[in-house]
Design an enzyme around this catalytic site. Structure first.
Site, PDB file in Angstrom:
ATOM      1  N   CYS A   1       0.847  -1.189   0.000  1.00 20.56           N
ATOM      2  CA  CYS A   1       0.000   0.000   0.000  1.00 20.56           C
ATOM      3  C   CYS A   1       0.887   1.246   0.000  1.00 20.56           C
ATOM      4  CB  CYS A   1      -0.918   0.000   1.219  1.00 20.56           C
ATOM      5  SG  CYS A   1      -0.059   0.257   2.789  1.00 20.56           S
TER       6      CYS A   1
ATOM      7  N   HIS B   1       4.995  -5.231   8.050  1.00 19.99           N
ATOM      8  CA  HIS B   1       4.657  -6.601   8.423  1.00 19.99           C
ATOM      9  C   HIS B   1       5.064  -7.624   7.369  1.00 19.99           C
ATOM     10  CE1 HIS B   1       2.478  -5.472  11.958  1.00 19.99           C
ATOM     11  NE2 HIS B   1       1.556  -4.794  11.299  1.00 19.99           N
TER      12      HIS B   1
ATOM     13  N   HIS C   1       3.604   2.070  11.046  1.00 14.28           N
ATOM     14  CA  HIS C   1       2.460   1.960  11.949  1.00 14.28           C
ATOM     15  C   HIS C   1       2.375   3.132  12.921  1.00 14.28           C
ATOM     16  CE1 HIS C   1       4.386  -2.080  11.355  1.00 14.28           C
ATOM     17  NE2 HIS C   1       3.276  -2.192  10.649  1.00 14.28           N
TER      18      HIS C   1
ATOM     19  N   CYS D   1       2.634   6.220   8.222  1.00 13.39           N
ATOM     20  CA  CYS D   1       1.701   6.392   7.110  1.00 13.39           C
ATOM     21  C   CYS D   1       0.790   7.591   7.390  1.00 13.39           C
ATOM     22  CB  CYS D   1       0.865   5.127   6.959  1.00 13.39           C
ATOM     23  SG  CYS D   1      -0.482   5.277   5.764  1.00 13.39           S
TER      24      CYS D   1
ATOM     25  N   HIS E   1       0.062  -6.496  17.111  1.00 17.54           N
ATOM     26  CA  HIS E   1       0.514  -5.604  16.065  1.00 17.54           C
ATOM     27  C   HIS E   1       0.792  -4.232  16.685  1.00 17.54           C
ATOM     28  CE1 HIS E   1      -0.954  -7.634  12.100  1.00 17.54           C
ATOM     29  NE2 HIS E   1      -0.294  -8.456  12.881  1.00 17.54           N
TER      30      HIS E   1
ATOM     31  N   GLU F   1       0.640  -1.224  15.664  1.00 20.57           N
ATOM     32  CA  GLU F   1      -0.293  -0.124  15.425  1.00 20.57           C
ATOM     33  C   GLU F   1      -1.504  -0.197  16.326  1.00 20.57           C
ATOM     34  OE1 GLU F   1      -1.183  -3.097  12.072  1.00 20.57           O
ATOM     35  OE2 GLU F   1       0.479  -2.523  13.334  1.00 20.57           O
TER      36      GLU F   1
END
Length: 126
Positions: free
Chosen positions: A12, A40, A73, A95, A123, A125
């Site tokens: 992305c 990731h 993240h 991001c 995770h 984030e």
């Protein structure tokens, strides 16, 4: 059998931006470490490691001659404060879409609203 790859296959925007930033710093000859894994994708993380990029778990682990990159993240404001307290050289690869969410959560939290976050607790984030 025909295999077709979708036009949108790949990383992305935010992940591509983070990886590009790390690779640019490495190409400039800088010693780079990331605060946690930059993304990731273990294959890409390994590739960056082979280029000398080191993963650290805290700002205190950063060597004086290294540039710290904040993962895609993002991190909490407390972590940014600590990075600044230690006078570390750093680049923020968070991001922009994640930053937008951080801002929304912060604004609503300051209003006393309850914030619920669903996600994988392992995770960064989340």
């Amino acid at each position: 059998m025909n295999i077709k790859v979708a036009k949108s296959a790949g990383f992305c925007f935010g992940v591509s931006r983070a990886v590009d930033l790390v690779e640019k710093l490495v190409d400039e000859g800088k010693k780079v470490c990331t605060l946690g894994t930059i993304i990731h994708n273990p294959q890409k993380v390994q590739e960056l490691s082979e280029k000398g990029v080191r993963i650290v778990d805290s700002p205190e682990e950063v060597h004086p001659d290294e540039t710290l990159v904040i993962r895609s993240h993002g991190v909490s404001a407390d972590v940014i404060d600590r990075i600044n307290e230690l006078s570390l050289s750093y680049s923020d690869a968070t991001c922009p879409f994640v930053l937008k969410i951080h801002k929304i959560v912060s604004e609503h939290s300051q209003k006393g609203e309850t914030i619920l976050i669903a996600g994988d607790r392992n995770h960064p984030e989340v």
